[in-house]
Scaffold this motif. Structure first.
Motif, PDB file in Angstrom:
ATOM      1  N   ILE A  18       1.711 -49.778   6.000  1.00 46.80           N
ATOM      2  CA  ILE A  18       3.209 -50.324   6.358  1.00 46.80           C
ATOM      3  C   ILE A  18       3.506 -51.809   7.254  1.00 46.80           C
ATOM      4  N   SER A  39      -5.285 -55.945  15.656  1.00 45.05           N
ATOM      5  CA  SER A  39      -6.461 -54.866  14.814  1.00 45.05           C
ATOM      6  C   SER A  39      -7.154 -54.618  15.398  1.00 45.05           C
ATOM      7  N   LYS A  44     -10.244 -58.238  10.376  1.00 46.57           N
ATOM      8  CA  LYS A  44      -9.655 -57.586   9.666  1.00 46.57           C
ATOM      9  C   LYS A  44      -8.015 -58.259  10.203  1.00 46.57           C
ATOM     10  N   TYR A  61      -5.895 -53.758  20.742  1.00 48.27           N
ATOM     11  CA  TYR A  61      -4.521 -53.443  20.686  1.00 48.27           C
ATOM     12  C   TYR A  61      -4.223 -53.607  22.208  1.00 48.27           C
ATOM     13  N   LYS A 100       7.985 -44.066  12.434  1.00 50.59           N
ATOM     14  CA  LYS A 100       8.481 -42.927  12.505  1.00 50.59           C
ATOM     15  C   LYS A 100       7.099 -41.554  11.895  1.00 50.59           C
TER      16      LYS A 100
END
Ligand SMILES: NC(=O)c1ccc[n+]([C@@H]2O[C@H](COP(=O)([O-])OP(=O)(O)OC[C@H]3O[C@@H](n4cnc5c(N)ncnc54)[C@H](OP(=O)(O)O)[C@@H]3O)[C@@H](O)[C@H]2O)c1
Length: 333
Positions: A18, A39, A44, A61, A100
């Motif tokens: 996403i 990531s 990556k 993060y 979501k």
């Protein structure tokens, strides 16, 4: 000199499927640029940044959350990580658009809302469907009374994933898998948009081998006797349509109702009217644009996807899981 900020600098946290859709969506906004991607794996992040021509990449993060040159973070990890990572970002003063479902349960959502208030940052659940131009039109039609009093809603979202890997986020209990949190949340959120919070819930599900709901059905009843009949499935493709019925007419949201681009409105005694509003961009641009406007205006909450409504939706999903007897590890933390 007074400087009016016109662009919001985005970071994406978690570079899966996403994240790519959101990166594409941002290209079609007037107020957002993708500034950094984060990531757990620096290689990556660097590869993603190169492919999407993003200026910066972070290999953790925490590093992304700490950056001073980012205004907002799009949290694009499995649901199990939403609350923790959104909180990390908000505690570093970042606005957060969280995919979501906002979190796994209402307790987590409640703590995220408190964190947003304490840090005075904008927080929103990324229920992108609500921001589609056709959904804006649907809300206008419902409010106008053209369909009379709305009495029923039917909506469903089912598909059969190609991979049925028990460790994948759709099936793993530790990643908060299952059909309701992943896709059932769309018809459930739609029912909130149409009727608000139900007063009575009847539901059942089929729990698969990994202990998550692979199919579920939900009947909601409301104080004025309206009904919503909803369904989600990870076992088979369903119609993926929604049908709203009022005393004076009906409104069908055609497949795929969770990315609405075509409806048929039939008013009593009149010919059906088809309204099409194809996306300009991939659809993710609308929620990103709306979030950007709120951010630049100094708002802390979206009137289209209010925080109290996200909380209420999660309270209902908690009640549903309680009826099923289905517990995630995060419920016991
Ligand atoms: N709006 C929509 O239409 C839509 C569609 C699909 C999914 N979603 C939502 O978006 C979220 C992500 O879905 P997705 O399909 O993009 O998932 P995905 O392809 O599995 O990617 C999720 C990413 O999260 C990161 N991550 C962090 N902790 C993880 C963990 N413990 N296990 C696995 N990955 C972890 C990974 O990124 P790094 O390796 O880079 O750290 C991973 O690539 C979900 O909450 C889902 O509900 C929304």
């Amino acid at each position: 000199m007074f400087f009016m900020q016109k662009q919001i600098r985005w970071g994406i946290l978690g570079l899966g499927r996403i994240a790519r859709s959101f990166a594409e969506g941002l290209k079609h906004t007037s107020n957002g640029t993708l500034h950094c991607v984060g990531s757990r794996d620096l290689n990556k992040a660097m590869t993603f940044a190169k492919e999407w021509k993003v200026a910066h990449s972070s290999g953790s993060y925490e590093e992304l959350a700490e950056r001073q040159d980012i205004d907002a973070v799009y949290v694009a990890t499995p649901h199990s990580e939403h609350a923790r990572l959104a909180t990390l970002c908000m505690n570093h003063g970042k606005a957060v658009l969280c995919e979501k479902p906002m979190a796994v349960n209402a307790l987590q959502v409640d703590s995220m809302i408190r964190c947003a208030k304490e840090n005075e940052v904008l927080l929103m659940e990324g229920m992108w469907t609500r921001f589609a131009p056709l959904m804006v039109e649907i809300r206008k039609i419902l409010r106008s009374g053209a369909l009379g009093e709305i009495k029923t809603l039917q909506a469903d979202f089912g598909f059969r994933p190609q991979s049925r890997d028990p460790n994948s986020r759709l099936f793993s209990k530790t990643l908060a898998g299952g059909s309701m949190l992943d896709i059932g949340v769309y018809p459930i959120s739609l029912s909130f948009m149409v009727f608000g919070k139900p007063s009575k819930i009847i539901t059942d599900c089929h729990l698969g081998e990994t202990g998550v709901d692979e199919q579920a059905a939900y009947v909601f009843k409301y104080p004025e006797n309206q009904m919503a009949v909803l369904h989600s499935s990870l076992q088979a493709e369903t119609a993926q349509e929604a049908f709203i019925s009022g005393t004076e007419g009906t409104l069908k949201i055609h497949k795929q109702c969770w990315r609405p681009q075509k409806i048929t409105v039939t008013k009593k005694g009149l010919e059906p009217e088809v309204i099409s509003m194809p996306f300009e961009g991939n659809g993710f641009n609308y929620e990103a644009e709306s979030f950007g406007k709120l951010f630049l205006a100094g708002e802390k909450e979206s009137p289209i996807m209010p925080l109290e409504e996200s909380l209420s939706i999660h309270q209902v999903m908690d009640e549903i899981r309680e009826k099923w007897g289905m517990v995630y590890p995060m419920d016991e933390e």
